[in-house]
Write a protein that holds these residues in place. Structure first.
Motif, PDB file in Angstrom:
ATOM      1  N   UNK A 151       0.831  -1.205   0.000  1.00 13.55           N
ATOM      2  CA  UNK A 151       0.000   0.000   0.000  1.00 13.55           C
ATOM      3  C   UNK A 151       0.867   1.256   0.000  1.00 13.55           C
ATOM      4  N   UNK A 152       1.946   1.236   0.797  1.00 14.25           N
ATOM      5  CA  UNK A 152       2.814   2.414   0.868  1.00 14.25           C
ATOM      6  C   UNK A 152       3.500   2.665  -0.477  1.00 14.25           C
ATOM      7  N   UNK A 165       3.865   5.976  -5.337  1.00 14.59           N
ATOM      8  CA  UNK A 165       3.831   6.027  -6.806  1.00 14.59           C
ATOM      9  C   UNK A 165       2.689   6.910  -7.295  1.00 14.59           C
ATOM     10  N   UNK A 166       1.538   6.822  -6.643  1.00 14.59           N
ATOM     11  CA  UNK A 166       0.403   7.659  -7.039  1.00 14.59           C
ATOM     12  C   UNK A 166       0.714   9.132  -6.840  1.00 14.59           C
ATOM     13  N   UNK A 167       1.555   9.439  -5.851  1.00 19.11           N
ATOM     14  CA  UNK A 167       1.908  10.821  -5.560  1.00 19.11           C
ATOM     15  C   UNK A 167       2.839  11.410  -6.612  1.00 19.11           C
ATOM     16  N   UNK A 168       3.879  10.658  -7.009  1.00 21.95           N
ATOM     17  CA  UNK A 168       4.909  11.241  -7.883  1.00 21.95           C
ATOM     18  C   UNK A 168       4.921  10.669  -9.299  1.00 21.95           C
ATOM     19  N   UNK A 169       4.257   9.532  -9.516  1.00 22.76           N
ATOM     20  CA  UNK A 169       4.172   8.950 -10.859  1.00 22.76           C
ATOM     21  C   UNK A 169       2.733   8.525 -11.155  1.00 22.76           C
ATOM     22  N   UNK A 170       1.793   9.455 -11.080  1.00 18.88           N
ATOM     23  CA  UNK A 170       0.376   9.075 -11.249  1.00 18.88           C
ATOM     24  C   UNK A 170       0.048   8.541 -12.632  1.00 18.88           C
ATOM     25  N   UNK A 171       0.932   8.779 -13.600  1.00 19.64           N
ATOM     26  CA  UNK A 171       0.654   8.343 -14.972  1.00 19.64           C
ATOM     27  C   UNK A 171       1.009   6.884 -15.222  1.00 19.64           C
ATOM     28  N   UNK A 172       1.639   6.211 -14.263  1.00 19.22           N
ATOM     29  CA  UNK A 172       2.045   4.819 -14.470  1.00 19.22           C
ATOM     30  C   UNK A 172       0.836   3.926 -14.697  1.00 19.22           C
ATOM     31  N   UNK A 188      14.400  -0.430  -8.258  1.00 18.60           N
ATOM     32  CA  UNK A 188      15.550  -0.562  -7.375  1.00 18.60           C
ATOM     33  C   UNK A 188      15.583   0.477  -6.261  1.00 18.60           C
ATOM     34  N   UNK A 189      14.612   1.402  -6.230  1.00 21.66           N
ATOM     35  CA  UNK A 189      14.601   2.380  -5.136  1.00 21.66           C
ATOM     36  C   UNK A 189      13.625   1.932  -4.061  1.00 21.66           C
ATOM     37  N   UNK A 190      13.860   2.357  -2.829  1.00 15.58           N
ATOM     38  CA  UNK A 190      13.096   1.904  -1.674  1.00 15.58           C
ATOM     39  C   UNK A 190      11.831   2.744  -1.519  1.00 15.58           C
ATOM     40  N   UNK A 191      10.822   2.478  -2.337  1.00 12.67           N
ATOM     41  CA  UNK A 191       9.570   3.220  -2.304  1.00 12.67           C
ATOM     42  C   UNK A 191       8.790   2.979  -1.013  1.00 12.67           C
ATOM     43  N   UNK A 192       9.283   2.087  -0.164  1.00 17.34           N
ATOM     44  CA  UNK A 192       8.623   1.802   1.111  1.00 17.34           C
ATOM     45  C   UNK A 192       8.791   2.958   2.093  1.00 17.34           C
ATOM     46  N   UNK A 193       9.814   3.791   1.881  1.00 12.59           N
ATOM     47  CA  UNK A 193      10.026   4.957   2.736  1.00 12.59           C
ATOM     48  C   UNK A 193       8.856   5.932   2.652  1.00 12.59           C
TER      49      UNK A 193
END
Length: 295
Positions: free
Chosen positions: A52-53, A58-65, A279-284
Motif C-alpha cells: 500500500x505504501x 507512486x500515485x503521488x509522484x508517478x500518477x501516470x504509471x 531498485x529504489x526503496x519506495x517503502x520509505x
C-alpha cells in the motif's frame, strides 16, 4: 536520535527475522539471494503494509504509471530490498562480487585523485540497488571508507545488523552526537565517509525529489564545504541478472550554496530512480510534511 527498544515484541520480531536469515545462509549464494527476495515480496510486504505504501508513493509522484507497472513495482521493490538485506549478511561472497566490479561514471578520476591526495570525500548515496555495494567495493580496492548509519528501533536486530555491516568494513558511525564526532575526526584525517541522503528529515529543507518537495538534510553539503571535502554521488545499481552490480560514480557536486548542492544530489539520485524505479526503496515515507511545516 532513534530509541533502540528491547522488549518482548522486539525480541520475537528479531527471532523471526534471524530464523529466515539463518535458513537463507544455509543455501548457496544465488539461491539464498533469490529466496529472501521472494520472501520479502510475497510474505513480508503484504503483511507489513509495504504494498500500500509503495502504491501511495507512486500515485503521488508517478500518477501516470499504468496499473500493470504499479503491480510490477509492488513486487520488485520488496524483492530488491530482500536481496540487498541478505547480501549484506553474506560477507565474503558479497564482498567478492562487489570488489570485482569496475567503477564507471564521470566521477571515477576525481575519486581516485582524492584517494591519492588523501583528501576527504563525502560519498553521497541513496536507498537504491544495494547501497552497501559501493562501500564494499571501495574498501576491497584499498580505499579508506567509513559508513554513517541510522540505527534501527529494534535493539536486538540492530546489534546484529551493525555487526554484519562491520564485516564489510570499518569504521562505522552511528547517527548520534558521539558517532558524528568520530566521523568528523575520520574525515579530517583524509577519510571517505558514505552518507545515505534520501531519508526524510523533519529539520531539513523542502527540496524537490521526483517532482515533489521532500524534506532533505543539508548536512552532506555543509560538511563537504566545512572540511574541504569532495561531495561525490555513488551508487550500486543491481545488474539485470539480479545478482551482480554496477558501481556508478557521478561527477563531484560543485561547491557553493548548500541548498543548491543538496538539490544537485537529489537530482543525481532521481535520474537513476527514473531509469530503474524497481531498485529504489519506495517503502520509505519520503514525502512526509513535518508538523511545524504544516502549521
Amino acid at each position: 536520535m532513534v530509541t533502540k527498544r528491547r522488549g518482548a515484541p522486539e525480541y520475537l520480531q528479531n527471532l523471526a527475522i534471524s530464523a529466515v536469515i539463518g535458513l537463507a545462509l544455509a543455501l548457496p549464494y544465488r539461491a539464498r539471494v533469490r529466496f529472501v527476495g521472494r520472501v520479502m515480496s510475497a510474505v513480508v510486504a503484504p503483511l507489513a503494509g509495504w504494498r500500500r505504501r509503495i502504491r501511495d508513493n507512486l500515485a503521488l509522484v508517478m500518477p501516470e504509471l499504468p496499473a500493470s507497472e504499479v503491480d510490477r513495482l509492488t513486487r520488485q521493490v520488496p524483492n530488491n530490498f530482500g536481496r540487498s538485506l541478505i547480501e549484506s549478511y553474506s560477507r565474503q561472497a558479497f564482498i567478492a562480487r562487489a570488489a570485482a566490479v569496475p567503477f564507471q561514471g564521470a566521477g571515477v578520476q576525481a575519486l581516485e585523485a582524492a584517494r591519492d591526495e588523501n583528501r576527504p570525500v563525502i560519498l553521497v548515496t541513496g536507498h537504491f540497488g544495494n547501497h552497501q555495494a559501493p562501500r564494499a567495493a571501495l574498501i576491497a580496492k584499498g580505499y579508506r571508507v567509513g559508513g554513517l548509519y541510522m540505527p534501527m528501533s529494534n535493539g536486538y536486530f540492530n546489534d546484529r545488523y551493525v555487526a554484519e555491516l562491520g564485516q564489510i568494513g570499518e569504521p562505522l558511525f552511528e547517527r548520534s552526537r558521539k558517532g558524528l564526532a568520530e566521523m568528523v575526526k575520520f574525515l579530517r584525517g583524509g577519510g571517505m565517509v558514505g552518507m545515505v541522503a534520501d531519508h526524510h528529515m523533519a529539520h531539513g529543507a523542502p527540496i524537490d525529489f521526483m517532482g515533489r518537495p521532500a524534506y532533505t538534510a543539508l548536512s552532506a553539503a555543509e560538511m563537504a564545504l566545512k572540511y574541504n571535502a569532495l561531495a561525490i554521488p555513488i551508487y550500486g545499481r543491481r545488474a539485470a541478472d539480479g545478482f551482480g552490480f554496477e558501481i556508478i560514480v557521478d561527477a563531484p557536486i560543485p561547491p557553493g550554496d548548500p541548498l543548491e548542492m543538496t538539490r544537485a544530489m537529489n537530482e543525481s539520485l532521481e535520474r537513476l530512480v527514473e531509469e530503474n524505479p524497481e531498485q529504489w526503496f519506495w517503502i520509505h515515507r519520503r514525502w512526509k510534511t513535518p508538523p511545524q511545516a504544516a502549521v
